[in-house]
Every structure is written in C-alpha cells, then in structure tokens.
Design a protein around this motif. Structure first.
Motif, mmCIF file in Angstrom:
data_model
loop_
_atom_site.group_PDB
_atom_site.id
_atom_site.type_symbol
_atom_site.label_atom_id
_atom_site.label_comp_id
_atom_site.label_asym_id
_atom_site.label_seq_id
_atom_site.Cartn_x
_atom_site.Cartn_y
_atom_site.Cartn_z
ATOM 1 N N THR A 38 0.886 -1.171 0.000
ATOM 2 C CA THR A 38 0.000 0.000 0.000
ATOM 3 C C THR A 38 0.925 1.223 0.000
ATOM 4 O O THR A 38 2.143 1.078 0.049
ATOM 5 N N GLU A 39 0.341 2.414 -0.004
ATOM 6 C CA GLU A 39 1.181 3.619 0.011
ATOM 7 C C GLU A 39 1.771 3.877 1.393
ATOM 8 O O GLU A 39 2.686 4.692 1.533
ATOM 9 N N THR A 40 1.270 3.185 2.444
ATOM 10 C CA THR A 40 1.815 3.399 3.795
ATOM 11 C C THR A 40 2.877 2.351 4.083
ATOM 12 O O THR A 40 4.064 2.659 4.083
ATOM 13 N N VAL A 41 2.442 1.113 4.354
ATOM 14 C CA VAL A 41 3.352 -0.015 4.574
ATOM 15 C C VAL A 41 2.726 -1.235 3.908
ATOM 16 O O VAL A 41 1.592 -1.161 3.437
ATOM 17 N N TYR A 42 3.444 -2.370 3.865
ATOM 18 C CA TYR A 42 2.827 -3.597 3.322
ATOM 19 C C TYR A 42 1.739 -4.082 4.281
ATOM 20 O O TYR A 42 1.908 -4.050 5.503
ATOM 21 N N GLY A 43 0.614 -4.536 3.707
ATOM 22 C CA GLY A 43 -0.487 -5.068 4.508
ATOM 23 C C GLY A 43 -0.570 -6.574 4.365
ATOM 24 O O GLY A 43 -0.109 -7.149 3.370
ATOM 25 N N LEU A 44 -1.164 -7.211 5.382
ATOM 26 C CA LEU A 44 -1.420 -8.650 5.310
ATOM 27 C C LEU A 44 -2.929 -8.825 5.222
ATOM 28 O O LEU A 44 -3.636 -8.630 6.208
ATOM 29 N N GLY A 45 -3.410 -9.149 4.014
ATOM 30 C CA GLY A 45 -4.841 -9.094 3.745
ATOM 31 C C GLY A 45 -5.548 -10.425 3.861
ATOM 32 O O GLY A 45 -4.968 -11.489 3.600
ATOM 33 N N ALA A 46 -6.835 -10.352 4.253
ATOM 34 C CA ALA A 46 -7.718 -11.527 4.260
ATOM 35 C C ALA A 46 -9.147 -11.052 4.088
ATOM 36 O O ALA A 46 -9.465 -9.887 4.376
ATOM 37 N N ALA A 150 2.065 -6.114 7.542
ATOM 38 C CA ALA A 150 2.482 -7.495 7.274
ATOM 39 C C ALA A 150 3.803 -7.834 7.957
ATOM 40 O O ALA A 150 4.754 -8.291 7.324
ATOM 41 N N ASN A 151 3.845 -7.598 9.270
ATOM 42 C CA ASN A 151 5.034 -7.932 10.062
ATOM 43 C C ASN A 151 4.618 -8.864 11.189
ATOM 44 O O ASN A 151 3.439 -8.939 11.523
ATOM 45 N N ARG A 152 5.591 -9.561 11.797
ATOM 46 C CA ARG A 152 5.300 -10.273 13.042
ATOM 47 C C ARG A 152 4.962 -9.219 14.088
ATOM 48 O O ARG A 152 5.564 -8.134 14.121
ATOM 49 N N SER A 153 4.009 -9.499 14.930
ATOM 50 C CA SER A 153 3.555 -8.528 15.915
ATOM 51 C C SER A 153 4.737 -8.026 16.758
ATOM 52 O O SER A 153 5.572 -8.822 17.184
ATOM 53 N N GLY A 154 4.803 -6.713 16.943
ATOM 54 C CA GLY A 154 5.879 -6.121 17.750
ATOM 55 C C GLY A 154 7.044 -5.609 16.928
ATOM 56 O O GLY A 154 7.801 -4.763 17.375
ATOM 57 N N LYS A 155 7.212 -6.127 15.710
ATOM 58 C CA LYS A 155 8.346 -5.712 14.850
ATOM 59 C C LYS A 155 7.973 -4.460 14.050
ATOM 60 O O LYS A 155 6.799 -4.168 13.862
ATOM 61 N N PRO A 156 8.980 -3.748 13.531
ATOM 62 C CA PRO A 156 8.658 -2.599 12.667
ATOM 63 C C PRO A 156 7.836 -3.046 11.456
ATOM 64 O O PRO A 156 8.048 -4.136 10.933
ATOM 65 N N ARG A 162 10.761 -7.628 0.837
ATOM 66 C CA ARG A 162 11.811 -8.395 1.522
ATOM 67 C C ARG A 162 11.579 -8.397 3.032
ATOM 68 O O ARG A 162 11.743 -9.407 3.709
ATOM 69 N N HIS A 163 11.180 -7.239 3.583
ATOM 70 C CA HIS A 163 10.857 -7.196 5.016
ATOM 71 C C HIS A 163 9.725 -8.175 5.343
ATOM 72 O O HIS A 163 9.763 -8.859 6.364
ATOM 73 N N VAL A 164 8.713 -8.207 4.459
ATOM 74 C CA VAL A 164 7.573 -9.113 4.693
ATOM 75 C C VAL A 164 8.084 -10.547 4.737
ATOM 76 O O VAL A 164 7.745 -11.317 5.653
ATOM 77 N N ALA A 165 8.926 -10.899 3.740
ATOM 78 C CA ALA A 165 9.418 -12.276 3.658
ATOM 79 C C ALA A 165 10.240 -12.635 4.898
ATOM 80 O O ALA A 165 10.144 -13.752 5.415
ATOM 81 N N THR A 166 11.045 -11.683 5.400
ATOM 82 C CA THR A 166 11.846 -11.947 6.605
ATOM 83 C C THR A 166 10.942 -12.383 7.755
ATOM 84 O O THR A 166 11.252 -13.317 8.487
ATOM 85 N N ASP A 167 9.806 -11.713 7.894
ATOM 86 C CA ASP A 167 8.918 -12.000 9.028
ATOM 87 C C ASP A 167 7.939 -13.150 8.759
ATOM 88 O O ASP A 167 7.623 -13.904 9.672
ATOM 89 N N LEU A 168 7.451 -13.261 7.514
ATOM 90 C CA LEU A 168 6.247 -14.089 7.311
ATOM 91 C C LEU A 168 6.377 -15.171 6.242
ATOM 92 O O LEU A 168 5.402 -15.887 5.982
ATOM 93 N N ILE A 175 2.993 -13.506 -1.189
ATOM 94 C CA ILE A 175 3.548 -12.161 -0.977
ATOM 95 C C ILE A 175 3.641 -11.487 -2.344
ATOM 96 O O ILE A 175 4.306 -11.990 -3.255
ATOM 97 N N LEU A 176 2.927 -10.367 -2.481
ATOM 98 C CA LEU A 176 2.879 -9.629 -3.743
ATOM 99 C C LEU A 176 3.829 -8.437 -3.636
ATOM 100 O O LEU A 176 3.592 -7.518 -2.851
ATOM 101 N N ASP A 177 4.890 -8.475 -4.432
ATOM 102 C CA ASP A 177 5.911 -7.419 -4.370
ATOM 103 C C ASP A 177 5.561 -6.338 -5.401
ATOM 104 O O ASP A 177 5.557 -6.594 -6.605
ATOM 105 N N GLY A 178 5.284 -5.125 -4.901
ATOM 106 C CA GLY A 178 5.000 -4.016 -5.819
ATOM 107 C C GLY A 178 5.987 -2.885 -5.600
ATOM 108 O O GLY A 178 5.661 -1.725 -5.850
#
Ligand code: AMP
Ligand code: MG
Length: 349
Positions: A38-46, A150-156, A162-168, A175-178
């Motif tokens: 998204t324009e803010t940070v990566y989201g984890l959608g459902a 889309a981070n593990r809870s508590g992390k930035p 790549r950050h998403v992949a590190t955590d999740l 994971i959709l990389d845009g």
C-alpha cells in the motif's frame, strides 16, 4: 506452507487483469492470507467477511486478538455495506483524503464483517489505500479486505516485500511485491463517531491537514493508562521494536556523542540513528542515517527500514535523535516513542 511470491510493476495499466493479481485475488477469495503493498506499509490481507480467513491473519502475525483490524476497500460503494451511518465529518475527510493514508472509524453495520475484525467493538475502521496494486487486488477479489501491517507482531512494519518475507515467509499463502512503499508509516486513524473527531493514531495525514478540512479535532488518547478501555486497543502493545533496546536522546549531537562514548567505555556496542545533517558528529559501532531534518517525509519513509537494519548487527543499545512533534513529525515520534518503550534521556535531566 510454501508462500507464493509474485512481483508486479505498479505503474502498468490494467493491473487488475494481470495473472499475479488474479491469482492473489483468488487466494483471498478462498480465505487465504496474502501480503500486498500500500502507500503506507505492506499489509497482510484476508477476506474481512470470514472468521476463518481473519483468524489466519492473527495466527501469521502472532497478533493479540483484542487488537482490531482496518478494513480496506477499493470503491466507495463498499463502504455502505460495512457501516451503519456516515458521520458528516467523515464525508468531508473522505472527499479530501481518500484514497489515501487516512483510516476512519464508523459505527459498524451488525453481522457483516467477522467479529474477529472488530475485536468485539461496535465500530469499524475503514480505509481506501492510494496504491494501484492494493486497489487492483481488492477490486479483483470483490471483497472488503482486513489488513494489518504485514510484520510479526511487535516488529517494525514492512516497507518492502523483503521485510515481509523476513517475518512471514512460510506463514502466509502469498507475498505480492509491488516495490517499496511511499509514506513509510501507517495511516492516521480518526474516530468520527463522536461530536468532535479524535485522532487515535497519528500517521500519513497530519493533524494540521485534518484541521484545515474540518476545523476542531482532538489529539488523543495520549497513553493507554489514561483510558480505562483503550479506544484504539492497538495503542497498548509494544510496537516497532528493534532487538536491542532503543533510547530517544533529546539533546545536542555533541551531548549524544558523549552518551555514546560513555556506553562504549563500559564495553557496550552502540548504534545511533542519525539525521543526514548530524552524521559527521557521531562515532559509534553502527551509524545509520534515517533521512534529513529538512525533509521529515524522508525520515518517515526510511524509519522502519533503518530500525530493521539495526537488527543485522549485534548491538547492546541503540540511540536515536528526536524530531519536532508536528506535521508528519507527530507520527514519527509516536512510532519512535513506542519502539523505545517510552525510554527517553534528556540533556537537561
Ligand atoms: P494496524 O493495522 O496494525 O496498523 O493497526 C490498526 C490500528 O487501528 C490499531 O491501532 C487498532 O487498534 C486501530 N483500530 C482498528 N479498528 C478500530 C476500531 N474499530 N476502533 C478504534 N481503533 C481501531
Ligand atoms: Mg501494525
């Protein structure tokens, strides 16, 4: 589970027709979780309508279940299905800032989204993201999409795939990389259900911007202890924290350097988060630049990336400069204060 990885150019026409988007949308429709930019940070959608799908978000993130989620929509029509009414202030704010980094709290329509989305509240948080990939994915799925960062809870929060992949990686269906996100900090959350709107979380749209549109707005709640029941339950949790303890140093660079020297004399490894203007003052085990004091948007954009970079080197503590508490600075300081667990050291103390 193996996570699927797709990459998509956010600037092409007709994104909705691209196979990556169609495949990601199909996974959302089958109640799987997918990370997207998204324009803010990566989201984890459902799928916000399904208990089963939303449970997977909490599970993948390790997020406490009393912290509700923001529902993302691509068209205004979707809002009517989710909310009981649209307060007058919300109309004005939506007109000015949607699509964009502004989340609004509405009275919710009962029995539509999963109870897990709203964590038992009778209100619902909704946003229309200003990112072509997010909008294409949501409209291809034809669903309201619940999505925390889309981070593990508590992390930035993640600002790259790549950050998403590190955590999740391995914890989500895809994971959709845009590309890197824009603002770099989460949306501003405004509660419009009362007479005077309240900013529950500062973010991409500043209080000053909001005041220009609707006049009086309250900034608050300031801290979770001031509320019996947190209005925005997410406020009470530790957030955005790097592994080594972070301290906010409010003072001159020369004083900050003396604090670094003192720790290093005690044999500790020290990192410092510096602005471009001050980097030349510092001698530490790791000096990372987070942007320019003359352009706080650049600090917002880099903040989470830099907080994550400190985790790549073993450090005993991290110091950070502080920023003026207005405009986007209010959102930066809100995140830094939480990342530091409210630990400040002031020159004059
Ligand atoms: P995140 O999606 O992780 O950036 O966090 C969403 C933020 O919105 C959290 O601070 C939540 O507590 C807040 N939020 C979500 N739904 C509501 C709601 N209905 N009322 C108040 N705050 C909410
Ligand atoms: Mg988050």
């Amino acid at each position: 589970m193996d996570s699927l990885h797709w990459s998509v150019n956010k600037d092409v026409d007709n994104l909705k027709g691209y196979p990556q988007i169609r495949e990601a949308a199909r996974l959302l429709q089958s109640n799987q979780v997918v990370a997207f930019p998204t324009e803010t940070v990566y989201g984890l959608g459902a799928n916000a309508l399904s208990d089963d799908a939303v449970a997977k978000i909490y599970e993948a993130k390790g997020r406490p279940s009393d912290n509700p989620l923001i529902v993302h929509i691509a068209e205004l029509q979707q809002l009517e299905e989710l909310v009981d009414s649209i307060p007058a202030h919300a109309h004005l704010l939506m007109k000015e800032f949607w699509p964009g980094p502004l989340t609004l709290i509405f009275p919710k329509k009962a029995g539509v989204v999963s109870e897990k989305v709203t964590a038992g509240l009778d209100t619902i948080a909704v946003r229309m993201p200003d990112h072509p990939v997010a909008l294409a994915l949501i409209s291809a799925a034809r669903l309201p999409i619940a999505a925390p960062s889309a981070n593990r809870s508590g992390k930035p929060s993640p600002t790259t795939a790549r950050h998403v992949a590190t955590d999740l990686d391995g914890r989500v269906a895809g994971i959709l990389d845009g590309g890197p996100t824009g603002v770099g900090l989460e949306s501003t959350v405004v509660d419009c259900t009362g007479e005077v709107p309240i900013i529950l979380r500062p973010g991409g749209i500043s209080m000053e911007d909001i005041e220009k549109v609707i006049g009086n707005v309250l900034a608050g709640p300031l801290s979770p202890n001031q509320m019996e029941i947190p209005k925005s339950p997410g406020m009470k949790y530790k957030h955005y924290a790097p592994v080594a303890p972070l301290y906010l140093l409010d003072g001159e660079p020369s004083w900050i350097q003396s604090m670094i020297d003192q720790k290093r004399r005690d044999g500790l490894k020290v990192g410092i988060m510096s602005t471009t203007e001050n980097t030349h003052y510092y001698n530490a085990d790791l000096v990372l630049e987070c942007g320019s004091r003359m352009d706080l948007q650049s600090v917002a954009h880099h903040l989470y990336e830099v907080l994550r970079k400190f985790d790549e080197v073993p450090l005993d503590c991290i110091f950070s400069e502080v920023f003026p508490d207005s405009g986007i600075g209010a959102a930066i300081m809100n995140r830094l204060d939480k990342a530091a667990g409210h630990h400040w050291i002031r020159q004059k103390d």
